[in-house]
Design a protein around this motif. Sequence first.
Motif, PDB file in Angstrom:
ATOM      1  N   LEU A  40     104.307 -13.035  75.802  1.00 13.89           N
ATOM      2  CA  LEU A  40     105.260 -14.118  75.583  1.00 13.89           C
ATOM      3  C   LEU A  40     104.728 -15.351  76.286  1.00 13.89           C
ATOM      4  O   LEU A  40     104.230 -15.270  77.419  1.00 13.89           O
ATOM      5  N   ASN A  42     105.243 -19.890  76.774  1.00 10.91           N
ATOM      6  CA  ASN A  42     106.061 -21.094  76.655  1.00 10.91           C
ATOM      7  C   ASN A  42     105.355 -22.035  75.684  1.00 10.91           C
ATOM      8  O   ASN A  42     104.280 -22.534  75.974  1.00 10.91           O
ATOM      9  N   ASP A  43     105.941 -22.247  74.527  1.00 15.40           N
ATOM     10  CA  ASP A  43     105.364 -23.149  73.526  1.00 15.40           C
ATOM     11  C   ASP A  43     106.331 -24.310  73.340  1.00 15.40           C
ATOM     12  O   ASP A  43     107.288 -24.216  72.583  1.00 15.40           O
ATOM     13  N   GLN A  46     109.890 -23.364  73.977  1.00 15.12           N
ATOM     14  CA  GLN A  46     110.372 -22.293  73.105  1.00 15.12           C
ATOM     15  C   GLN A  46     109.682 -20.985  73.475  1.00 15.12           C
ATOM     16  O   GLN A  46     108.475 -20.961  73.729  1.00 15.12           O
ATOM     17  N   CYS A  47     110.428 -19.904  73.486  1.00 15.97           N
ATOM     18  CA  CYS A  47     109.862 -18.584  73.725  1.00 15.97           C
ATOM     19  C   CYS A  47     109.065 -18.182  72.488  1.00 15.97           C
ATOM     20  O   CYS A  47     109.594 -18.193  71.372  1.00 15.97           O
ATOM     21  N   THR A  48     107.806 -17.839  72.683  1.00 17.64           N
ATOM     22  CA  THR A  48     106.929 -17.520  71.569  1.00 17.64           C
ATOM     23  C   THR A  48     106.194 -16.220  71.839  1.00 17.64           C
ATOM     24  O   THR A  48     105.635 -16.029  72.919  1.00 17.64           O
ATOM     25  N   ARG A  56     101.099 -16.410  66.322  1.00 16.17           N
ATOM     26  CA  ARG A  56     102.305 -16.655  67.111  1.00 16.17           C
ATOM     27  C   ARG A  56     103.565 -16.557  66.262  1.00 16.17           C
ATOM     28  O   ARG A  56     103.568 -16.949  65.105  1.00 16.17           O
ATOM     29  N   MET A  57     104.618 -16.062  66.899  1.00 14.22           N
ATOM     30  CA  MET A  57     105.935 -15.981  66.277  1.00 14.22           C
ATOM     31  C   MET A  57     106.922 -16.659  67.237  1.00 14.22           C
ATOM     32  O   MET A  57     107.190 -16.144  68.313  1.00 14.22           O
ATOM     33  N   LYS A  58     107.401 -17.857  66.826  1.00 15.46           N
ATOM     34  CA  LYS A  58     108.401 -18.537  67.655  1.00 15.46           C
ATOM     35  C   LYS A  58     109.716 -17.782  67.562  1.00 15.46           C
ATOM     36  O   LYS A  58     110.183 -17.468  66.463  1.00 15.46           O
ATOM     37  N   LEU A  59     110.303 -17.493  68.707  1.00 16.78           N
ATOM     38  CA  LEU A  59     111.574 -16.795  68.740  1.00 16.78           C
ATOM     39  C   LEU A  59     112.707 -17.804  68.873  1.00 16.78           C
ATOM     40  O   LEU A  59     112.480 -18.961  69.221  1.00 16.78           O
ATOM     41  N   ASP A  60     113.920 -17.361  68.574  1.00 15.09           N
ATOM     42  CA  ASP A  60     115.070 -18.270  68.562  1.00 15.09           C
ATOM     43  C   ASP A  60     115.740 -18.354  69.926  1.00 15.09           C
ATOM     44  O   ASP A  60     116.950 -18.170  70.057  1.00 15.09           O
ATOM     45  N   TRP A  63     112.485 -20.983  76.574  1.00 17.24           N
ATOM     46  CA  TRP A  63     111.712 -20.429  77.675  1.00 17.24           C
ATOM     47  C   TRP A  63     112.501 -20.658  78.956  1.00 17.24           C
ATOM     48  O   TRP A  63     113.168 -21.676  79.046  1.00 17.24           O
TER      49      TRP A  63
END
Length: 141
Positions: A40, A42-43, A46-48, A56-60, A63
């Motif tokens: 995981l 920090n993007d 955003q938690c990614t 990468r998969m950006k999560l909803d 961070w």
Amino acid sequence: MKNHRLAMCLAISLTSLSACAEHAQMPTTQAVFVGQQLSLINDQGQCTLVKPDQSRMKLDMEWPCSFSLNKQQQLRVETFNNIPIFSVWRSEHMPAPSRDCLSKMQAIRQIPGGLEAGAVNTFASCGTGGDQKMYVAPFTW
């Protein structure tokens, strides 16, 4: 005697707060899921999720975030219909005088060809708890 007790209580409280702060600052951001290394990051706030192929998969959720762990401090994996599922969570304390937290949890399951993230669960509880229903319910089966 009262001053000694007060000082001792204060020291214990500060130690507890320090331990909580340390845990909050050091989330579990590396894990192995069905033999694959995940992380995981920090993007831009955003938690990614970074997958083994570095995609990468950006999560909803924002961070910081963390993998949910089991009692052995390994990635907690729930299996439903022979499909493994893990979760990512974040929890932040609500403003005083509340002692509650606002937490988010997002389950992610293995599907043919990759990973699929379910909808985010939001709840007023501190920590990473939850039962198997929280892992299974976000998906259409």
